[in-house]
Scaffold this active site. Structure first.
Site, mmCIF file in Angstrom:
data_model
loop_
_atom_site.group_PDB
_atom_site.id
_atom_site.type_symbol
_atom_site.label_atom_id
_atom_site.label_comp_id
_atom_site.label_asym_id
_atom_site.label_seq_id
_atom_site.Cartn_x
_atom_site.Cartn_y
_atom_site.Cartn_z
ATOM 1 N N CYS A 159 0.852 -1.192 0.000
ATOM 2 C CA CYS A 159 0.000 0.000 0.000
ATOM 3 C C CYS A 159 0.884 1.238 0.000
ATOM 4 O O CYS A 159 1.868 1.287 0.732
ATOM 5 C CB CYS A 159 -0.891 -0.011 1.243
ATOM 6 S SG CYS A 159 -1.946 1.432 1.396
ATOM 7 N N HIS A 189 -8.797 -3.474 -2.753
ATOM 8 C CA HIS A 189 -7.940 -2.728 -1.828
ATOM 9 C C HIS A 189 -8.395 -1.264 -1.751
ATOM 10 O O HIS A 189 -8.476 -0.691 -0.659
ATOM 11 C CB HIS A 189 -6.486 -2.843 -2.327
ATOM 12 C CG HIS A 189 -5.477 -2.097 -1.534
ATOM 13 N ND1 HIS A 189 -4.531 -2.726 -0.755
ATOM 14 C CD2 HIS A 189 -5.232 -0.777 -1.400
ATOM 15 C CE1 HIS A 189 -3.762 -1.810 -0.171
ATOM 16 N NE2 HIS A 189 -4.176 -0.608 -0.556
ATOM 17 N N GLU A 190 -8.709 -0.665 -2.899
ATOM 18 C CA GLU A 190 -9.100 0.756 -2.911
ATOM 19 C C GLU A 190 -10.489 0.963 -2.314
ATOM 20 O O GLU A 190 -10.716 1.946 -1.599
ATOM 21 C CB GLU A 190 -9.030 1.329 -4.331
ATOM 22 C CG GLU A 190 -7.653 1.266 -4.986
ATOM 23 C CD GLU A 190 -6.518 1.718 -4.087
ATOM 24 O OE1 GLU A 190 -6.691 2.669 -3.307
ATOM 25 O OE2 GLU A 190 -5.437 1.099 -4.152
HETATM 26 ZN ZN LIG Z 1 -3.563 1.276 -0.167
#
Ligand SMILES: [Zn+2]
Length: 161
Positions: free
Chosen positions: A95, A137-138
């Site tokens: 990330c 993830h977003e």
């Molecule tokens: Zn991230």
């Protein structure tokens, strides 16, 4: 300069749910432009608005540099919702807001997403592989969830870069 500073864990904005976009106005347009510029200047494949300090439900993604299989190139999605999920697997993930670590998390191989594009049209599409992973993830970022929150064991599933 439109490249923005990427907030780092444990910044409180990263832990808070973001607000839905109600009107696609100039301010939303600026956030999208800043997200695209910031992503282009980063080593990542996707970014969410809260990562540049804007607690709005906007994500951008472009896996074309990292993914060989079928994908959608540049994706700009407002108020994204995951409508369908298929095929769990464990993947290694990083990330931009947690630059020193990667971790093993469970993601779905295929997801179907719905949201608005920058022209206020509803779009619905299926993504798979790395693109599906990045989009999950977003969307998590918009709910104040980091990959760190999805790691089963901090002692065996978290790795220093
Ligand atoms: Zn991230």
């Amino acid at each position: 300069m439109a490249v923005q500073k990427i907030l780092q864990y444990p910044h409180p904005i990263l832990k808070s749910p973001s607000e839905p976009v109600r009107t696609i106005d100039d301010r939303v347009g600026r956030i999208i432009k800043n997200l695209l510029d910031t992503l282009a200047a980063s080593p990542g494949v996707a970014i969410a608005a809260p990562q540049i300090g804007e607690a709005r439900r906007i994500i951008v993604c472009d896996v074309s540099k990292k993914m060989k299989g079928k994908h959608h190139g540049r994706i700009i999605l407002i108020n994204p919702v995951i409508r369908r999920r298929e095929g769990k697997k464990i993947v290694r993930e990083g990330c931009l807001s947690v630059p020193d670590y990667t971790g093993n998390v469970t993601r779905y191989e295929t997801v179907e997403l719905e949201g608005l594009d920058p022209d206020d049209r509803t779009v619905r599409f299926e993504a798979e592989g790395l693109e599906a992973q990045a989009l999950q993830h977003e969307v998590d970022h918009l709910d104040g969830i980091l990959f760190l929150d999805r790691i089963a064991s901090l002692s065996t599933d978290l790795f220093r870069r």
